[in-house]
Scaffold this motif. Sequence first.
Motif, PDB file in Angstrom:
ATOM      1  N   ASN A 284      19.730  55.428  49.623  1.00  0.00           N
ATOM      2  CA  ASN A 284      18.440  56.095  49.380  1.00  0.00           C
ATOM      3  C   ASN A 284      17.777  55.515  48.143  1.00  0.00           C
ATOM      4  OD1 ASN A 284      18.874  57.959  51.449  1.00  0.00           O
ATOM      5  ND2 ASN A 284      20.138  59.210  50.089  1.00  0.00           N
ATOM      6  N   ASP A 285      18.584  54.940  47.281  1.00  0.00           N
ATOM      7  CA  ASP A 285      18.071  54.460  46.005  1.00  0.00           C
ATOM      8  C   ASP A 285      18.672  53.077  45.708  1.00  0.00           C
ATOM      9  OD1 ASP A 285      17.499  53.978  43.350  1.00  0.00           O
ATOM     10  OD2 ASP A 285      17.774  56.052  42.735  1.00  0.00           O
ATOM     11  N   GLU A 286      17.910  52.048  46.028  1.00  0.00           N
ATOM     12  CA  GLU A 286      18.415  50.672  45.876  1.00  0.00           C
ATOM     13  C   GLU A 286      18.752  50.343  44.417  1.00  0.00           C
ATOM     14  OE1 GLU A 286      15.813  47.738  47.580  1.00  0.00           O
ATOM     15  OE2 GLU A 286      15.688  48.787  49.500  1.00  0.00           O
ATOM     16  N   ASP A 287      17.872  50.764  43.500  1.00  0.00           N
ATOM     17  CA  ASP A 287      18.078  50.427  42.087  1.00  0.00           C
ATOM     18  C   ASP A 287      19.365  51.049  41.544  1.00  0.00           C
ATOM     19  OD1 ASP A 287      15.813  48.940  42.051  1.00  0.00           O
ATOM     20  OD2 ASP A 287      14.536  50.549  41.275  1.00  0.00           O
ATOM     21  N   SER A 288      19.585  52.304  41.898  1.00  0.00           N
ATOM     22  CA  SER A 288      20.782  53.001  41.425  1.00  0.00           C
ATOM     23  C   SER A 288      22.041  52.315  41.979  1.00  0.00           C
ATOM     24  CB  SER A 288      20.731  54.464  41.873  1.00  0.00           C
ATOM     25  OG  SER A 288      21.960  55.078  41.633  1.00  0.00           O
ATOM     26  N   CYS A 289      21.973  51.946  43.249  1.00  0.00           N
ATOM     27  CA  CYS A 289      23.114  51.275  43.889  1.00  0.00           C
ATOM     28  C   CYS A 289      23.380  49.923  43.227  1.00  0.00           C
ATOM     29  CB  CYS A 289      22.841  51.105  45.377  1.00  0.00           C
ATOM     30  SG  CYS A 289      24.123  50.205  46.258  1.00  0.00           S
ATOM     31  N   LYS A 290      22.298  49.183  42.980  1.00  0.00           N
ATOM     32  CA  LYS A 290      22.439  47.851  42.350  1.00  0.00           C
ATOM     33  C   LYS A 290      22.999  47.965  40.937  1.00  0.00           C
ATOM     34  CE  LYS A 290      18.902  45.106  44.670  1.00  0.00           C
ATOM     35  NZ  LYS A 290      17.537  44.579  44.531  1.00  0.00           N
ATOM     36  N   GLU A 291      22.611  49.017  40.241  1.00  0.00           N
ATOM     37  CA  GLU A 291      23.115  49.237  38.880  1.00  0.00           C
ATOM     38  C   GLU A 291      24.636  49.461  38.913  1.00  0.00           C
ATOM     39  OE1 GLU A 291      22.593  48.954  35.051  1.00  0.00           O
ATOM     40  OE2 GLU A 291      20.913  48.744  36.432  1.00  0.00           O
ATOM     41  N   CYS A 292      25.079  50.233  39.888  1.00  0.00           N
ATOM     42  CA  CYS A 292      26.524  50.492  40.026  1.00  0.00           C
ATOM     43  C   CYS A 292      27.278  49.211  40.391  1.00  0.00           C
ATOM     44  CB  CYS A 292      26.786  51.562  41.082  1.00  0.00           C
ATOM     45  SG  CYS A 292      26.189  53.180  40.585  1.00  0.00           S
ATOM     46  N   ILE A 293      26.658  48.399  41.236  1.00  0.00           N
ATOM     47  CA  ILE A 293      27.274  47.121  41.616  1.00  0.00           C
ATOM     48  C   ILE A 293      27.378  46.211  40.389  1.00  0.00           C
ATOM     49  CG2 ILE A 293      26.925  44.994  42.959  1.00  0.00           C
ATOM     50  CD1 ILE A 293      25.824  46.753  45.228  1.00  0.00           C
ATOM     51  N   LYS A 294      26.334  46.238  39.566  1.00  0.00           N
ATOM     52  CA  LYS A 294      26.319  45.422  38.347  1.00  0.00           C
ATOM     53  C   LYS A 294      27.490  45.826  37.432  1.00  0.00           C
ATOM     54  CE  LYS A 294      23.352  44.431  34.439  1.00  0.00           C
ATOM     55  NZ  LYS A 294      22.311  45.040  33.613  1.00  0.00           N
ATOM     56  N   THR A 295      27.693  47.127  37.280  1.00  0.00           N
ATOM     57  CA  THR A 295      28.801  47.615  36.443  1.00  0.00           C
ATOM     58  C   THR A 295      30.145  47.196  37.042  1.00  0.00           C
ATOM     59  OG1 THR A 295      27.440  49.519  35.911  1.00  0.00           O
ATOM     60  CG2 THR A 295      29.769  49.686  35.363  1.00  0.00           C
ATOM     61  N   TYR A 296      30.230  47.293  38.379  1.00  0.00           N
ATOM     62  CA  TYR A 296      31.463  46.880  39.058  1.00  0.00           C
ATOM     63  C   TYR A 296      31.764  45.406  38.764  1.00  0.00           C
ATOM     64  CZ  TYR A 296      34.332  45.069  42.874  1.00  0.00           C
ATOM     65  OH  TYR A 296      35.298  44.401  43.592  1.00  0.00           O
TER      66      TYR A 296
ATOM     67  N   LEU B  66      26.183  42.919  48.818  1.00  0.00           N
ATOM     68  CA  LEU B  66      26.886  42.243  47.720  1.00  0.00           C
ATOM     69  C   LEU B  66      27.825  41.191  48.324  1.00  0.00           C
ATOM     70  CD1 LEU B  66      28.410  41.926  44.907  1.00  0.00           C
ATOM     71  CD2 LEU B  66      29.778  43.894  45.621  1.00  0.00           C
ATOM     72  N   VAL B  67      27.747  39.978  47.804  1.00  0.00           N
ATOM     73  CA  VAL B  67      28.701  38.947  48.233  1.00  0.00           C
ATOM     74  C   VAL B  67      29.189  38.170  47.012  1.00  0.00           C
ATOM     75  CG1 VAL B  67      29.075  36.845  49.601  1.00  0.00           C
ATOM     76  CG2 VAL B  67      27.658  38.670  50.534  1.00  0.00           C
ATOM     77  N   VAL B  68      30.503  38.047  46.916  1.00  0.00           N
ATOM     78  CA  VAL B  68      31.114  37.170  45.908  1.00  0.00           C
ATOM     79  C   VAL B  68      32.033  36.223  46.663  1.00  0.00           C
ATOM     80  CG1 VAL B  68      32.629  37.046  43.891  1.00  0.00           C
ATOM     81  CG2 VAL B  68      31.067  38.978  44.130  1.00  0.00           C
ATOM     82  N   CYS B  69      31.745  34.925  46.575  1.00  0.00           N
ATOM     83  CA  CYS B  69      32.595  33.955  47.271  1.00  0.00           C
ATOM     84  C   CYS B  69      32.369  32.553  46.691  1.00  0.00           C
ATOM     85  CB  CYS B  69      32.327  33.970  48.777  1.00  0.00           C
ATOM     86  SG  CYS B  69      30.719  33.340  49.230  1.00  0.00           S
ATOM     87  N   ASP B  70      33.110  31.584  47.196  1.00  0.00           N
ATOM     88  CA  ASP B  70      32.985  30.217  46.700  1.00  0.00           C
ATOM     89  C   ASP B  70      31.676  29.561  47.148  1.00  0.00           C
ATOM     90  OD1 ASP B  70      35.502  29.616  45.297  1.00  0.00           O
ATOM     91  OD2 ASP B  70      36.414  30.125  47.219  1.00  0.00           O
ATOM     92  N   ASP B  71      31.381  29.737  48.435  1.00  0.00           N
ATOM     93  CA  ASP B  71      30.245  29.036  49.032  1.00  0.00           C
ATOM     94  C   ASP B  71      28.949  29.799  48.762  1.00  0.00           C
ATOM     95  OD1 ASP B  71      28.566  27.530  50.519  1.00  0.00           O
ATOM     96  OD2 ASP B  71      29.756  27.589  52.366  1.00  0.00           O
ATOM     97  N   ILE B  72      28.420  29.616  47.580  1.00  0.00           N
ATOM     98  CA  ILE B  72      27.275  30.425  47.133  1.00  0.00           C
ATOM     99  C   ILE B  72      26.013  30.161  47.958  1.00  0.00           C
ATOM    100  CG2 ILE B  72      25.817  30.937  45.138  1.00  0.00           C
ATOM    101  CD1 ILE B  72      28.435  29.978  43.490  1.00  0.00           C
ATOM    102  N   GLU B  73      25.745  28.895  48.243  1.00  0.00           N
ATOM    103  CA  GLU B  73      24.523  28.561  48.998  1.00  0.00           C
ATOM    104  C   GLU B  73      24.557  29.156  50.392  1.00  0.00           C
ATOM    105  OE1 GLU B  73      21.703  27.339  47.849  1.00  0.00           O
ATOM    106  OE2 GLU B  73      22.755  27.476  45.928  1.00  0.00           O
TER     107      GLU B  73
END
Lengths: 175, 253
Positions: free
Chosen positions: A111-123, A156-163
């Motif tokens: 419901n709230d993209e900014d709030s979710c992104k903030e939590c992901i940033k902290t993670y 959210l994606v974290v991996c080797d193949d960034i492109e």
Amino acid sequence: MIKKFVSSLLIAMLLMGCGSTTTESASTSAPEQKPEETKETTQSQDTSKDGAEVKKLSKQLVSDLNLEDKVAEVKERIIPGIFFFEEGTVNASSFYVADKKADCVGVFRVNDEDSCKECIKTYLETLKAQLQTYAPDEIFKVDNAIVDSKDGLVILVVCDDIENAKSAVNQALNK
Amino acid sequence: MVKKVLKKLLLISLLINVTPIVAEEEVDAGEYSCRLIDFYDYYSPVPWGDYVDDSYYETAFFAGDSRMGSLYLFGDIENGDIHYVTSLNLLYIDMMKVDDIEDEDSEVTLYQLLNETRKENIYLLFGINEIRNKDFVAFSEMYQEILTMLRNNNPNVNIYIILAYHPDYISNLPEPDLSEHLVNLNTTLMDLAIRNHVYYLNLDNGMNDAEGTIIDDYVADGLHFTYEGTQAFKDYIATHVVRREVYDKEICE
């Protein structure tokens, strides 16, 4: 006289005890059940639809990025304990994570993209701090994590193949 | 006439509701019964006691994060089950593979091993990788799940929760936040111990220096035990074993 008084008192006590329960169950609970049930059914249908959507997308991303052998799906019930989302901001989530590596894929219907992104940033900050001790080679992936969103969908994606990850996320978000 | 009958019926029904408790008391009063009462104070850390000998480790199972790894690597315990997961997040305990020097391809998780063990004394050291968390609610729920599983598998198991000792340093968590988070974590752990009637060990009582952090020589990087630190940790365990016979008393009345 005393006997009559005691008997009347006992009858009154018994009637009070029984009466209140009957009144409550008859007058308050029953009429309200139907609308609540309908509301709950609609909500659970929406949640289930969102749940299916995020699961499908995350699975697709894991496959597109060839991460099947690296990551495993986390039980949905523990995801809030990983990201510490604000209550009510995330409707459905799916998260894949690697064992002792930084790789992960998360899809969140919110419901709230900014709030979710903030939590992901902290993670990600916490993850980076942990990796400094145990796997410093993985930190570059976290620094290049992809966190993107559109229309209430956060990925959210974290991996080797960034492109490749960037283009897969764009595709998933119809960008 | 009808009224009288009704009144009598009501009186009888009331008496029926009351009499069993009295009757029960009367029956008990005439019998001689004994019960085993547990006098252990679960609100306090395990107190110091005499050394246990090495055979004790045959009954013990140690599970934890990399801090427990020190006991595996430097503990000189040949007859104990010691398992750990480096960088363990408790929420992933059923996903992360245990560190196994002899078999690096091992797929076994710590959760599986905990579920399989029937050892009498189980030591748990979790939480340092969650120390940066803003709360420990989810951590506590998962910990509870593990305690319940261990109790279900073996109702007589002795479980020792090891509180987090105060490290010298944790990256990206400077003081006073580190101390504050440690208090929150350890309060959560103590609460779990009290609620579940399991024991807890407080290493800060004996392994800390004047600054209130772990003795410098005991840790290599501020957190993980050196050989000397591991031996002190082992000594602490060996001198903090609950002897049930001291606390279980048979009360006969």
